[in-house]
Design an enzyme around this catalytic site. Structure first.
Site, PDB file in Angstrom:
ATOM      1  N   LYS A  31       0.902  -1.764  -0.034  1.00  0.00           N
ATOM      2  CA  LYS A  31      -0.003  -0.253   0.128  1.00  0.00           C
ATOM      3  C   LYS A  31       0.934   1.439  -0.043  1.00  0.00           C
ATOM      4  O   LYS A  31       0.820   2.414  -1.188  1.00  0.00           O
ATOM      5  CB  LYS A  31      -1.058   0.024   1.365  1.00  0.00           C
ATOM      6  CG  LYS A  31      -1.109   1.413   1.522  1.00  0.00           C
ATOM      7  CD  LYS A  31      -1.960   1.751   2.707  1.00  0.00           C
ATOM      8  CE  LYS A  31      -0.815   1.465   3.693  1.00  0.00           C
ATOM      9  NZ  LYS A  31      -1.157   2.029   5.490  1.00  0.00           N
ATOM     10  N   ARG A 132      -9.055  11.161  12.601  1.00  0.00           N
ATOM     11  CA  ARG A 132      -7.762  11.109  12.712  1.00  0.00           C
ATOM     12  C   ARG A 132      -6.654  12.667  12.690  1.00  0.00           C
ATOM     13  O   ARG A 132      -6.834  13.379  11.527  1.00  0.00           O
ATOM     14  CB  ARG A 132      -7.518  10.501  11.473  1.00  0.00           C
ATOM     15  CG  ARG A 132      -7.377   9.070  12.199  1.00  0.00           C
ATOM     16  CD  ARG A 132      -7.364   7.749  10.508  1.00  0.00           C
ATOM     17  NE  ARG A 132      -5.813   7.245  11.116  1.00  0.00           N
ATOM     18  CZ  ARG A 132      -5.061   6.821  10.096  1.00  0.00           C
ATOM     19  NH1 ARG A 132      -6.129   5.953   8.767  1.00  0.00           N
ATOM     20  NH2 ARG A 132      -4.026   6.265   9.797  1.00  0.00           N
ATOM     21  N   SER A 178       2.300  11.680  13.759  1.00  0.00           N
ATOM     22  CA  SER A 178       1.916  10.897  12.379  1.00  0.00           C
ATOM     23  C   SER A 178       3.472  11.212  11.469  1.00  0.00           C
ATOM     24  O   SER A 178       3.558  12.358  11.275  1.00  0.00           O
ATOM     25  CB  SER A 178       0.321  10.747  11.197  1.00  0.00           C
ATOM     26  OG  SER A 178       0.875  10.354  10.165  1.00  0.00           O
ATOM     27  N   GLU A 326       3.288   0.291  12.803  1.00  0.00           N
ATOM     28  CA  GLU A 326       1.673  -0.790  12.021  1.00  0.00           C
ATOM     29  C   GLU A 326       1.636  -2.230  12.256  1.00  0.00           C
ATOM     30  O   GLU A 326       0.668  -3.153  11.379  1.00  0.00           O
ATOM     31  CB  GLU A 326       1.425  -0.428  10.644  1.00  0.00           C
ATOM     32  CG  GLU A 326       2.926  -1.377   9.327  1.00  0.00           C
ATOM     33  CD  GLU A 326       2.251  -0.617   8.263  1.00  0.00           C
ATOM     34  OE1 GLU A 326       1.776   0.054   7.762  1.00  0.00           O
ATOM     35  OE2 GLU A 326       3.371  -0.847   7.654  1.00  0.00           O
TER      36      GLU A 326
END
Ligand SMILES: O=C(O)C1=C[C@@H](OP(=O)(O)O)[C@@H](O)[C@H](O)C1
Ligand SMILES: C=C(OP(=O)(O)O)C(=O)O
Length: 466
Positions: A31, A132, A178, A326
């Site tokens: 991805k 988010r 992030s 992740e």
């Protein structure tokens, strides 16, 4: 399990392993690589190819969004099989509407692209996408000259009023929530008039390998990037303005999505080969070789790909997963089946992923009988005999694959909405059952080497023998 679950198509009965798995699993494309490749190709001065792209919810949303801004993406087939997407860049324009779904890569990577478009681009998405964090991208773009209407929220939904170009220059970003804030700005940096000098100002940065992936792919597309790890200034990235080359890029298998399959080898004391595992990669999933070896397996990387073997023992692990967050859900599932306790740390930012992954894992592993506590930045997992039951997945693909791993060893695990795996791995249930279908059933009394699936740590009948 409840009657409602038993009769609802929303619930998937996770199959128990018939014995030690022995399979080769072709894992679809990454991805993270696919969505970076699409953005870079859209910014290029000439057409390019993305071969063997991942076709999943997140990547289709990315392709659709770029198309909405004027990029041509033709879906063709490789002469030797697999898909090949031909990307023909064009002047980006609005008005356009982008559906980000719940894709971090789409919601973060595309506002900078939209700032370079000519006209307004509206960003909408799933309810969770509105929760988010996006402030790092919004504030930075404003600092670099963009006009954005976020109705004062610092998150989605928002409209970027693209002016056809962006001044660019120096900007401070707190990317502690992030890494995608950094990647987003770097990916469009070569197209800013003054390029980009980005300084991360916050606490520790998560998912640094994903930033390295961004830098590596930018350089391969012809961009000049100075990065901290190459002797540059700590926490500072510099991108020189300039045209990008059209590339012919083949996407690597998604190594993070290999996690449940490698875990199957570990949990059942079996063997799984993932063909095409790159010898060198920036993907964080490559760390599974080391992590799952520490948890009791062993692996061999060769021309056939990566072969991972369970040894029949699963050890707990103490690990800082900040770089590879992740991977956490599947590691946590394996840890719940281990012979001793685990402590996973460095992953506070997972509370802001598809769901609050720390809370979700604590609750769902707990509901199967595991003793899990949330810490400020992670999880402490003390394995206990597990029982079957409902495993809620909160629209999180990685919660669903983690539940499948537990189901190998624990009869009666029902996984809510396994279709949510389509975010990055649409064929997951079929790949999973094919892996098990290749696995010879173990005759009564055969040894599988003392794996968790066989030695009764999972309460009830051991896998394949009930
Ligand atoms: O840039 C990327 O492709 C990603 C970066 C990471 O995000 P965070 O830094 O927000 O964890 C990772 O968790 C996500 O799955 C993909
Ligand atoms: C955090 C993840 O995704 P996203 O790209 O939506 O941030 C993930 O895939 O684990």
């Amino acid at each position: 399990m409840s009657d409602s679950a038993a009769h609802s198509p929303l619930w998937w009965a996770a199959p128990t392993a018939p014995g030690a798995v022995d399979a080769s699993v072709t894992v679809p494309g990454s991805k993270s690589v696919t969505n970076r490749a699409l953005v870079l190709a859209a910014h290029s001065a000439e057409p390019g190819w993305v071969r063997r792209p991942l076709r999943s919810r997140d990547t289709v949303l990315m392709a659709e969004a770029l198309r909405a801004m004027g990029v041509q993406i033709d879906e063709t087939v490789n002469p030797d099989g697999g898909e090949a997407w031909r990307i023909i860049p064009a002047g980006l324009y609005g008005p356009a509407t982008v559906d980000v779904g719940n894709a971090g890569t789409v919601m973060r990577f595309l506002p900078p692209v939209a700032a370079l478009a000519d006209g307004p681009v509206r960003f909408e998405g799933d309810a969770r996408a509105y929760e988010r964090p996006l402030h790092g991208v919004i504030d930075a773009l404003r600092g670099l000259g963009a006009r954005i209407d976020d109705e004062g929220r610092g998150s989605l939904p928002l409209t970027v009023y693209g002016a056809g170009s962006l001044t660019g220059g120096a900007v401070d970003v707190d990317a502690s929530s992030s890494s995608q804030f950094v990647s987003a700005l770097l990916l469009s940096g070569p197209r800013f008039n003054k390029g980009l000098e980005l300084r991360h100002t916050g606490d520790a940065l998560p998912s640094v390998p994903h930033i390295r992936m961004t830098v590596d792919m930018l350089r391969k597309a012809g961009a000049r990037v100075d990065a901290p790890e190459d002797g540059g200034t700590r926490n500072v990235w510099r991108v020189t303005p300039g045209a990008l080359l059209g590339r012919d890029l083949t996407v690597e298998p998604d190594l993070s999505n290999a996690a449940p399959f490698l875990a199957a080898a570990l949990v059942t004391g079996g063997r799984v080969t993932v063909p095409g595992w790159p010898r060198r990669t920036t993907q964080p999933g490559d760390a599974l070789r080391e992590i799952f070896t520490r948890m009791g397996g062993r692996c061999e990387l060769g021309d056939q790909g990566l072969t991972f073997r369970g040894t029949g023992r699963i050890r707990g692990i103490t690990a800082d997963l900040r770089d590879v967050g992740e991977l956490t859900p599947v590691i946590a599932a394996v840890a719940a089946l281990a012979e001793d306790a685990s402590h996973l740390s460095g992953i506070a930012h997972l509370r802001l992923h598809e769901t609050d992954r720390l809370a979700a894992l604590a609750k769902e592993l707990g509901s199967l009988g595991c003793d899990v506590t949330e810490t400020a930045d992670g999880l402490r997992i003390r394995p206990r005999p597990l029982r079957g039951g409902e495993f809620h997945t909160y629209d999180d693909h990685r919660l669903a694959t983690a539940a499948a791993v537990l189901g190998l060893a624990v009869p009666g695990v029902w996984v809510e909405n396994v279709a949510t795996t389509a975010k990055t791995l649409p064929d997951f249930p079929a790949l999973w059952t094919a892996m098990l279908g290749d696995t010879p059933a173990v005759a009564e009394g055969d040894a599988t080497g003392g794996s968790a699936a066989a030695d009764g740590r999972a309460a009830g009948p051991a896998a394949g023998r009930g």
